[in-house]
Write an enzyme that holds these catalytic residues in place. Structure first.
Site, PDB file in Angstrom:
ATOM      1  N   ASP A   1      -5.060  -7.968  -3.767  1.00  0.00           N
ATOM      2  CA  ASP A   1      -5.443  -7.761  -2.375  1.00  0.00           C
ATOM      3  C   ASP A   1      -6.794  -8.394  -2.007  1.00  0.00           C
ATOM      4  OD1 ASP A   1      -5.414  -6.883   0.219  1.00  0.00           O
ATOM      5  OD2 ASP A   1      -5.487  -4.757  -0.225  1.00  0.00           O
TER       6      ASP A   1
ATOM      7  N   HIS B   1       0.819  -1.221   0.000  1.00  0.00           N
ATOM      8  CA  HIS B   1       0.000   0.000   0.000  1.00  0.00           C
ATOM      9  C   HIS B   1       0.857   1.277   0.000  1.00  0.00           C
ATOM     10  CE1 HIS B   1      -3.477  -2.490   0.246  1.00  0.00           C
ATOM     11  NE2 HIS B   1      -3.221  -2.906   1.476  1.00  0.00           N
TER      12      HIS B   1
HETATM   13 ZN    ZN Z   1      -3.806  -6.875   2.244  1.00  0.00          ZN
END
Ligand code: ZN
Length: 479
Positions: A345, A294
């Site tokens: 994800d 991220h």
């Molecule tokens: Zn994750």
């Protein structure tokens, strides 16, 4: 132990099938066009040995073997929580909390996973891996934290759930990099795990045992599979265990969620007196072995410092948009020479082209610009595609990323007869595939030479979909 024998028998059967169907002792691919290390080439012949490595690449050859249109290196998908695929589309209503956010989504996720059995997890993981392959990814880096039974007790075999991810990979033929996740606390202050997190938790000693069992199971996969370690986040792992995790990983990949949400920045700052990226850089020997997932809440000084360390930023643009995380600073990151990879994800959607489009378009929307990630000698699509291949290989621990001798044959073929590519040559092929086309242009995918996608479909597509469909019916309206 009761489950071990059938699982091992299953692995041997799957491996036998892979050896006889998905792999041949020596394979030859001929492509009318291919993106090689030095650029675009024509009438390319690629020879692959029985271990899945490329042994020769020659241009201007007569076609033989398996004939394709456009041959590209296939990237790794560097961040996935497979089970979350089964929740896709179930969290699009307003909850009772009027400020519905990442944190309320997480509550729904915790309730959902309480229904999942090892059989469910294996079937969902196989479906996710099949979708990844059909989207043009050659490898799945699975950030796996669902370890225990509902209620939090360990399974008879600690690595039961990890073994199921491995079993799914034996079935789908994807290149697996398994990252068992260490998850111990409910926050930076070391508070106990909440009710929704108790299936994830281990102290470090038990986690090390689980990791060792997973290592034994991984031996039944082809030799390109890798095992790494993932401390979940600075919220869930004590700072002292970051070093232990690094020791446990050996030379395998190390991944961690970092700086995704503002609330996480606030919590780390309040408890440790530093923002997450600064704290990470202070505590860990950051380098190419690390992939930080991220990195959304990152200022320019943090971005420069982290990029210089050689660590990969693992960006998940579709999920980050779905969860309202924010926009990754890709122009600054790549400008500073940072290594970049992409992952799906939450798996709300598994689409290689859409991840790349979303990443580029997020920069344009933020900066009111165009061709944000292009350079003077690389179009947007070319620069992005090469960057995520290189960063993806680094983050997954695979010797892939380009079509050249000695590399793993992680390859994707694109339909050069598709109308979106009509009249296109060179970098415009990649730009048209990514920005005008979609994953339906994929015709073939090889993972370390295993030819798992043919004519756009995984070779076991129907069986995997049918199993997933029955799991979805079984789970019903769990939310
Ligand atoms: Zn994750």
């Amino acid at each position: 132990m009761i489950l071990l024998l059938p699982i091992l028998v299953y692995f041997f059967i799957c491996l036998h099938i892979l050896m006889s169907q998905g792999r041949s002792p020596m394979a030859v691919i001929s492509a009318r066009t291919a993106l090689l290390e030095g650029g675009w080439a024509h009438d390319v012949r690629v020879e692959i040995d029985a271990s899945g490595k490329i042994v020769s690449v020659l241009s201007d050859q007569n076609p033989e073997g398996h004939k394709t249109g456009i041959l590209l290196p296939a990237p790794a998908n560097v961040h996935s929580h497979a089970f979350q695929r089964a929740m896709a589309g179930l969290t699009e209503r307003k909850g009772p909390d009027p400020s519905d956010s990442f944190w309320t989504w997480r509550q729904l996720m915790f309730r959902f996973l309480d229904r999942l059995t090892p059989d469910h997890v294996e079937g969902i993981a196989a479906f996710v891996q099949m979708e990844m392959l059909e989207a043009g990814y050659a490898a799945n880096v699975e950030f796996h934290y669902l370890h225990h039974q509902p209620g939090g007790s360990a399974y008879d075999k600690l690595s039961e759930m990890s073994d199921r991810i491995v079993a799914a990979a034996a079935h789908t033929g994807i290149g697996l990099t398994l990252l068992p996740v260490h998850y111990e606390y409910g926050g930076c202050d070391g508070r106990p795990l909440g009710q929704g997190q108790i299936r994830f938790g281990n102290d470090f000693e038990r986690f090390a045992k689980l990791h060792d069992q997973a290592r034994q199971t991984m031996q039944y996969l082809p030799s390109d599979s890798r095992l790494g370690v993932a401390p979940h986040s600075l919220r869930a792992v004590a700072a002292r265990d970051l070093k232990s995790a690094s020791d446990l990983a050996g030379d395998g990949p190390l991944h961690m969620h970092l700086s995704e949400q503002q609330a996480e920045v606030d919590e780390v700052l309040a408890f440790h007196g530093a923002r997450p990226i600064s704290f990470f850089l202070d505590q860990c020997d950051a380098g190419p072995q690390w992939c930080l997932i991220h990195c959304i809440q990152m200022n320019s000084a943090e971005s420069d410092q982290l990029a210089r360390s050689g660590a990969v930023a693992g960006i998940c643009p579709v999920t980050e948009a779905s969860l309202g995380d924010g926009i990754f600073g890709a122009t600054a990151w790549l400008g500073a020479g940072g290594a970049l990879a992409i992952g799906s994800d939450s798996n709300i959607r598994i689409s290689l082209t859409e991840e790349l489009r979303a990443l580029e378009y997020s920069q344009r929307l933020r900066d009111h610009s165009r061709a944000s990630l292009a350079t003077h000698d690389r179009s947007t699509g070319r620069r992005l595609f090469e960057a995520v291949n290189k960063g993806g290989a680094q983050a997954s621990g695979r010797n892939s990323a380009c079509i050249s001798e000695g590399r793993l044959a992680d390859l994707v073929a694109i339909d050069d007869g598709h109308v979106d590519l009509a009249g296109r040559t060179g970098d415009a092929l990649l730009d048209s595939y990514i920005f005008a086309g979609d994953d339906s242009l994929v015709t073939d995918v090889w993972s370390a030479g295993r030819h798992m996608v043919r004519q756009g479909q995984h070779i076991a597509h129907d069986a995997i979909v049918s199993r997933y469909r029955s799991i979805m019916h079984e789970l019903g309206d769990a939310l």
